[in-house]
Design an enzyme around this catalytic site. Structure first.
Site: not given
Lengths: 378, 395
Positions: B375-377, B126, B244, B129, B161, B135
């Site tokens: 991101t968790n934010e 994938i 995902e 980024s 990755s 983000t």
């Protein structure tokens, strides 16, 4: 794996929500604050009875709807959402369910129709001073006298002991535990008022050589501990369901409040620090919800659920605590103002958290079971 | 409501557990350990093809696409069991990109690529980024420009990755630099990882896992490599990420690890007498982990169920990702405390390692998923907006 509600479950929820949202007003709740009156809205209780909700899990033979524990728990969740001033958990869960499951035909006929139609009030004495395991009474003992039993000892934090028609209560015998349906008016019973944090009427009940007839025995010594464990698991699951309603409602009030409240010219909900704390509540409440529904679902089908009930209670304790204080914090001073309804949710979150064991005790019990090889992941 | 597996699902799980017990030979396990739990080796590829031939990869896929027509719940049971067995399953390809291709792909993608995915013959990395677009993904600058019948792709991606052994990259590129909103000018291409102009260089990480920077230098592809509509890539990206997120927090490996630590603590004697598990603090740590695993299991299966009902929502997907990723970190800590300093001895050690050194690696790899996959934010922003209807600040 089905996380959806059946049609009848949806109807029970909707019916309960409709009655409670109309009847449980801030004015009504305020009329019971600080023990101004016994915290029991009898008009509401009658309406819930007329709607069939008090007998939601009771066989139709005894005037119930004939549904299961799931429907009862969904009703209790709604009672938590509204913190309705009614004795549903002690009467319907801790007392009526075990009578239906373990009682004689005579006991069922004597007590269940009245519970379903609202004319009979039952309660259960689950705790002793210093003894919080209902299946293991220590301070209340029993001796046999012909066909009858004599009970002595003490129970604490017994809800509605003074107005109940019968108190379900366990006592230690030479070997085993008996469970009786005690008449609070019997000779030798003394009841003292306790001032409990939620304003729910609770009492210390002392028994001095109280005579109980064989007809009022729900479980003989060989089965008593098992009966108490059975009803304790269901009462625990019901407290978790109540906590789910309390926490979900606190969180939603907080989301609304922060969306309206402006500082620096914008709604405070737009600050990430605020939004993220609310998001943490959302995750917490979802974890609580799923664990409660799993425990309830397993209990409904009489499956082994000790691990799942313990885990649900840990979540109920942790989530109740975190969501309660996050809600208070995000409301600022408004949350503590007794003219705004949030403060009462803080009381009930605490009650649900500690009753029948807080998180540390549940974790310790679960840890022992893990050590004994009884709680592997499947 | 019935929060229990059906007898058929329990039987399926047992069948899968036996199947993977056989499939994970000591040689394959050793190869996967060497490849840092990422896969990509020859035995790993053989095993994936074997699973494909045996019909497992497409268990929950519709029959017309070559699947077995079971529900997403059975598919999730399959993924949980395979990950529990310790096989690094390429879930990005099979569970997130694959279903997006099946739903939005063109004829070539549906008839040629999707069957290969279900056969275990095709792997996809994938490419989202970039150095300046993490983000804020819609700020990406890799471009695809039409030149005659072909598209010419130029740019550079970070954290691609698995790209060094994948066949294609699911690549987000800018196709309309003039779109009124920047996310409206993005398209999705499937770029062959052996195309002239494609290259990659390794990035070595804290966890020992390799990831990549990938380079796209005048790569020419035809229209058939475009996925979905031109400038319609954003929807594909968010759809892929929702899927995902569920795979990232699979409960299988942690359940298996928990059981192993319990066994170890019950069997292992303390020098001072008694077993490890007799200590109250050990029982407390185990109970905490057990409590967290139960919630993660339910969160995952509720989503699998929601997918069968077509009601998967963004707030729940984000909640699962935040909860799961933060729980993993906490679980590895609590379990590591039980093993003590032995949990820091690497698997390659001549002696002294416990549970094959798994915890020594896990605490290092755990940090990835609190920011990877969104991101968790940002997930918490999504939760407060989509789950609680709270207004959000404009960005």
């Amino acid at each position: 794996m089905d996380f959806g509600f059946s049609e009848q479950q949806g109807e029970v929820q909707a019916l309960a929500r409709q009655i409670l949202s109309e009847q449980v007003t801030p004015e009504k709740l305020a009329s019971f604050d600080e023990f101004k009156a016994e915290r029991f809205d009898r008009d509401l209780w009658r309406q819930l009875a007329e709607a069939g909700l008090l007998g939601v899990a009771m066989d139709e033979t005894y005037g119930g709807m004939g549904f299961g524990f799931t429907e009862l728990a969904l009703f209790v969740e709604e009672l938590g959402r509204s913190i309705a001033p009614v004795p549903a958990i002690p009467s319907l869960v801790s007392a009526a369910l075990p009578i239906q499951r373990f009682g004689t035909t005579k006991q069922k006929e004597q007590w269940l129709p009245g519970v379903a139609n609202g004319s009979t009030l039952l309660t259960a004495a689950l705790l002793e001073p210093g003894g919080e395991k209902p299946e293991n009474p220590v301070r209340t003992t029993v001796t046999v006298e012909g066909d009858n039993y004599r009970l002595s000892g003490v129970k604490t934090c017994v809800p509605f002991a003074r107005s109940a028609d019968r108190i379900l209560l366990a006592a230690r015998y030479e070997v085993g535990v008996i469970v009786v349906l005690l008449d609070p008016a019997a000779a030798g019973v003394s009841i003292q008022e306790m001032q409990y944090t939620t304003f729910e009427p609770q009492y210390e009940v002392r028994l001095d050589e109280v005579l109980v007839a064989a007809a009022d025995v729900l479980a003989e010594p060989a089965e008593g501990a098992e009966v108490m464990a059975w009803l304790t698991e269901r009462t625990t699951a019901a407290l978790c369901a109540h906590q789910l309603g309390v926490s979900d409602q606190s969180m939603r009030m907080t989301a609304s409040y922060t969306s309206e409240r402006k500082q620096f010219g914008v709604a405070i909900a737009t600050f990430q620090a605020v939004g993220h704390r609310a998001a943490n509540c959302f995750i917490d409440v979802e974890c609580l919800r799923l664990n409660v529904y799993q425990a309830v679902s397993l209990l409904d089908s009489e499956s082994e659920a000790t691990t799942e009930v313990q885990i649900a209670k840990v979540w109920a304790g942790d989530v109740g605590h975190r969501v309660s204080y996050a809600s208070q914090h995000l409301h600022g001073g408004t949350g503590i103002d007794r003219d705004y309804p949030l403060w009462r949710f803080c009381l009930w979150a605490r009650h649900n958290e500690l009753m029948l064991g807080g998180s540390a005790r549940q974790l310790a019990d679960l840890g022992q079971r893990i050590a004994a090889g009884e709680a592997y992941c499947s | 409501m019935k929060v229990e597996f059906t007898p058929q699902q329990i039987e399926l799980r047992e069948q899968l557990r036996a199947y993977f017990g056989k499939l994970m030979t000591p040689e394959l396990s050793a190869e996967c350990a060497r490849d840092m739990g990422e896969g990509g080796g020859p035995l790993w590829r053989d095993a994936l093809r074997q699973m494909g031939r045996d019909g497992w990869i497409g268990l929950g896929w519709p029959e017309e696409l070559g699947g077995k027509g079971m529900s997403p719940i059975e598919q999730f049971i399959f993924v949980e069991e395979i990950m529990r067995a310790g096989y690094p399953f390429p879930f990005l390809t099979t569970e997130s990109v694959g279903p997006q291709l099946a739903e939005h792909g063109n004829d070539w993608q549906k008839s040629e690529l999707v069957p290969k995915i279900l056969n275990g013959d095709l792997l996809i990395s994938i490419g989202y980024s970039e150095a300046g677009a993490g983000t804020d993904l819609a700020a990406l600058t890799t471009t695809a420009v039409k030149d005659g019948d072909e598209w010419v792709i130029n740019g550079q991606k970070m954290w691609t990755s698995l790209a060094h052994f994948c066949d294609y990259t699911w690549l987000a590129v800018r196709t309309d630099p003039d779109a009124p909103k920047k996310h409206q000018g993005i398209s999705l291409f499937l770029v062959p990882n052996d195309a002239p102009g494609w290259s990659c260089s390794p990035v070595n990480t804290l966890g020992g896992v390799r990831t990549n920077t990938t380079y796209y230098d005048n790569i020419r592809v035809s229209d058939k490599h475009l996925v979905g509509e031109l400038n319609g890539g954003w929807k594909l990206i968010t759809g892929q990420l929702n899927r995902e997120r569920l795979s990232l927090v699979n409960v299988g490996p942690t359940s298996a690890l928990f059981n192993k630590v319990v066994d170890w603590a019950r069997e292992t004697e303390l020098a001072s007498g008694g077993t490890v598990i007799n200590q109250p603090w050990v029982q407390m740590n185990l109970a905490r982990v057990r409590t967290g695993i139960e919630a993660l299991k339910l969160v995952c299966y509720k989503q699998a169920w929601a997918m069968t009902e077509g009601t998967l929502n963004m707030a729940d997907a984000s909640a699962a990702k935040v909860y799961g990723s933060e729980f993993f970190i906490e679980a590895y800590r609590l379990l590591g405390e039980i093993l003590g300093q032995a949990s820091l001895v690497k698997s390659e050690s001549e002696s002294g390692q416990v549970l094959s050194g798994r915890l020594e690696r896990l605490y290092r790899t755990a940090s990835i998923i609190t920011f990877g996959g969104g991101t968790n934010e940002i997930q918490r922003d999504i939760i407060s907006a989509a789950g609680l209807w709270m207004p959000r600040a404009s960005r």
